[in-house]
Write a protein that holds these residues in place. Sequence first.
Motif, PDB file in Angstrom:
ATOM      1  N   SER A  12      -7.328-105.881  32.490  1.00  0.00           N
ATOM      2  CA  SER A  12      -8.764-105.691  32.626  1.00  0.00           C
ATOM      3  C   SER A  12      -9.479-105.863  31.286  1.00  0.00           C
ATOM      4  N   ASP A  13      -8.822-105.513  30.192  1.00  0.00           N
ATOM      5  CA  ASP A  13      -9.452-105.602  28.878  1.00  0.00           C
ATOM      6  C   ASP A  13      -8.826-106.764  28.127  1.00  0.00           C
ATOM      7  N   SER A  14      -9.109-107.969  28.563  1.00  0.00           N
ATOM      8  CA  SER A  14      -8.445-109.132  28.003  1.00  0.00           C
ATOM      9  C   SER A  14      -8.869-109.407  26.569  1.00  0.00           C
ATOM     10  N   LEU A  15      -9.967-108.783  26.096  1.00  0.00           N
ATOM     11  CA  LEU A  15     -10.373-109.001  24.721  1.00  0.00           C
ATOM     12  C   LEU A  15      -9.319-108.507  23.737  1.00  0.00           C
ATOM     13  N   ARG A  16      -8.459-107.589  24.150  1.00  0.00           N
ATOM     14  CA  ARG A  16      -7.426-107.100  23.243  1.00  0.00           C
ATOM     15  C   ARG A  16      -6.076-107.760  23.496  1.00  0.00           C
ATOM     16  N   VAL A  17      -5.992-108.629  24.489  1.00  0.00           N
ATOM     17  CA  VAL A  17      -4.747-109.351  24.715  1.00  0.00           C
ATOM     18  C   VAL A  17      -4.671-110.526  23.746  1.00  0.00           C
ATOM     19  N   VAL A  18      -3.599-110.588  22.986  1.00  0.00           N
ATOM     20  CA  VAL A  18      -3.402-111.673  22.035  1.00  0.00           C
ATOM     21  C   VAL A  18      -2.615-112.806  22.684  1.00  0.00           C
ATOM     22  N   TRP A  32      -6.111 -95.088  18.572  1.00  0.00           N
ATOM     23  CA  TRP A  32      -5.489 -94.301  19.629  1.00  0.00           C
ATOM     24  C   TRP A  32      -4.076 -94.762  19.987  1.00  0.00           C
ATOM     25  N   SER A  33      -3.681 -95.934  19.496  1.00  0.00           N
ATOM     26  CA  SER A  33      -2.445 -96.565  19.977  1.00  0.00           C
ATOM     27  C   SER A  33      -1.188 -95.745  19.724  1.00  0.00           C
ATOM     28  N   PRO A  34      -0.989 -95.134  18.553  1.00  0.00           N
ATOM     29  CA  PRO A  34       0.228 -94.331  18.380  1.00  0.00           C
ATOM     30  C   PRO A  34       0.380 -93.236  19.430  1.00  0.00           C
ATOM     31  N   ALA A  35      -0.723 -92.575  19.786  1.00  0.00           N
ATOM     32  CA  ALA A  35      -0.648 -91.533  20.813  1.00  0.00           C
ATOM     33  C   ALA A  35      -0.265 -92.125  22.158  1.00  0.00           C
ATOM     34  N   VAL A  36      -0.847 -93.272  22.505  1.00  0.00           N
ATOM     35  CA  VAL A  36      -0.522 -93.919  23.776  1.00  0.00           C
ATOM     36  C   VAL A  36       0.933 -94.371  23.788  1.00  0.00           C
ATOM     37  N   HIS A  37       1.427 -94.882  22.673  1.00  0.00           N
ATOM     38  CA  HIS A  37       2.823 -95.318  22.623  1.00  0.00           C
ATOM     39  C   HIS A  37       3.762 -94.136  22.861  1.00  0.00           C
ATOM     40  N   GLY A  38       3.426 -92.989  22.311  1.00  0.00           N
ATOM     41  CA  GLY A  38       4.234 -91.806  22.572  1.00  0.00           C
ATOM     42  C   GLY A  38       4.221 -91.419  24.043  1.00  0.00           C
ATOM     43  N   TRP A 147      -3.619 -98.584  29.231  1.00  0.00           N
ATOM     44  CA  TRP A 147      -3.558 -97.144  28.971  1.00  0.00           C
ATOM     45  C   TRP A 147      -4.414 -96.728  27.781  1.00  0.00           C
ATOM     46  N   ASP A 148      -5.254 -97.612  27.282  1.00  0.00           N
ATOM     47  CA  ASP A 148      -6.013 -97.317  26.073  1.00  0.00           C
ATOM     48  C   ASP A 148      -6.862 -96.067  26.188  1.00  0.00           C
ATOM     49  N   GLN A 149      -7.394 -95.776  27.371  1.00  0.00           N
ATOM     50  CA  GLN A 149      -8.308 -94.650  27.513  1.00  0.00           C
ATOM     51  C   GLN A 149      -7.612 -93.363  27.959  1.00  0.00           C
ATOM     52  N   ALA A 150      -6.292 -93.351  27.880  1.00  0.00           N
ATOM     53  CA  ALA A 150      -5.568 -92.117  28.171  1.00  0.00           C
ATOM     54  C   ALA A 150      -6.036 -91.006  27.232  1.00  0.00           C
ATOM     55  N   GLY A 151      -6.005 -89.782  27.746  1.00  0.00           N
ATOM     56  CA  GLY A 151      -6.416 -88.673  26.903  1.00  0.00           C
ATOM     57  C   GLY A 151      -6.423 -87.367  27.661  1.00  0.00           C
TER      58      GLY A 151
END
Length: 259
Positions: A12-18, A32-38, A147-151
Amino acid sequence: MSDVRAEEDFASDSLRVVAHDGRTVVRRTGWWSPAVHGLLTYLERTGFAESARFRGLDERGDERLEHIAGVSGLDAWRLVIPESGLRAYARLLRRYHDAVAGYVPPEGAEWMTASRGLRAGEILTHGDVGPWNTVWRDGEPVGLLDWDQAGPRPALHDVAYALEYAVPFRSDADAMAQIGFPAPPDRTTRMRVFAEAYGLPSTDGLVDAVLAEQEETLRATLEVAARGLEPHATWVREGFVAEQEHRIAWTREHRDLFV
């Protein structure tokens, strides 16, 4: 892996897909990425099959995730229109909430929209669990994307977010033209079906929960847009605030359609 994107656009957020090659997805990271990776690592360890699988960072610091094959994005939205799909969607969300219930993030974990730990009654919600972020095969959801908006939030936030888009909380004309409903949706029945499949005793309070979620979405989007995050900053420039305020007003005005 080549940096050339394949034609398939499943995020859905293709702007961050490389890049992606059908096996691995490479996405830009954020604070936020380190928290999401955990979180994703925990879900894999506990056997939650539908979460994205984190496979480390590349030499540029972009994250590598296993690609989940199937139907997703806008094409997945139509799969929650039938009652069977709606039930499957609700069960997927419940499986996630059950899987994450025992996870306590490390102290200092920083999420996209929060820099705090769990409060009483909260879990780590997905935060963006719209139909477009599900992956389907053979009529069953097999994956959760983005999962970027997980929290840390109450589980009801995810429930309300899913209901907003799957019931849906929009006009009959928009439900048919934008989502693909063949006729005006029976919102009361769809609320009940989702609640039953998820495991709620009733639909009491769910309309208020959707209103709270819509208001929180407005607040959080403005907050991250102010930090320059895309695509949120572009959304705000292009009229997101007025659109979201219209959605909130529509929900308040038409709440009798859902009970």
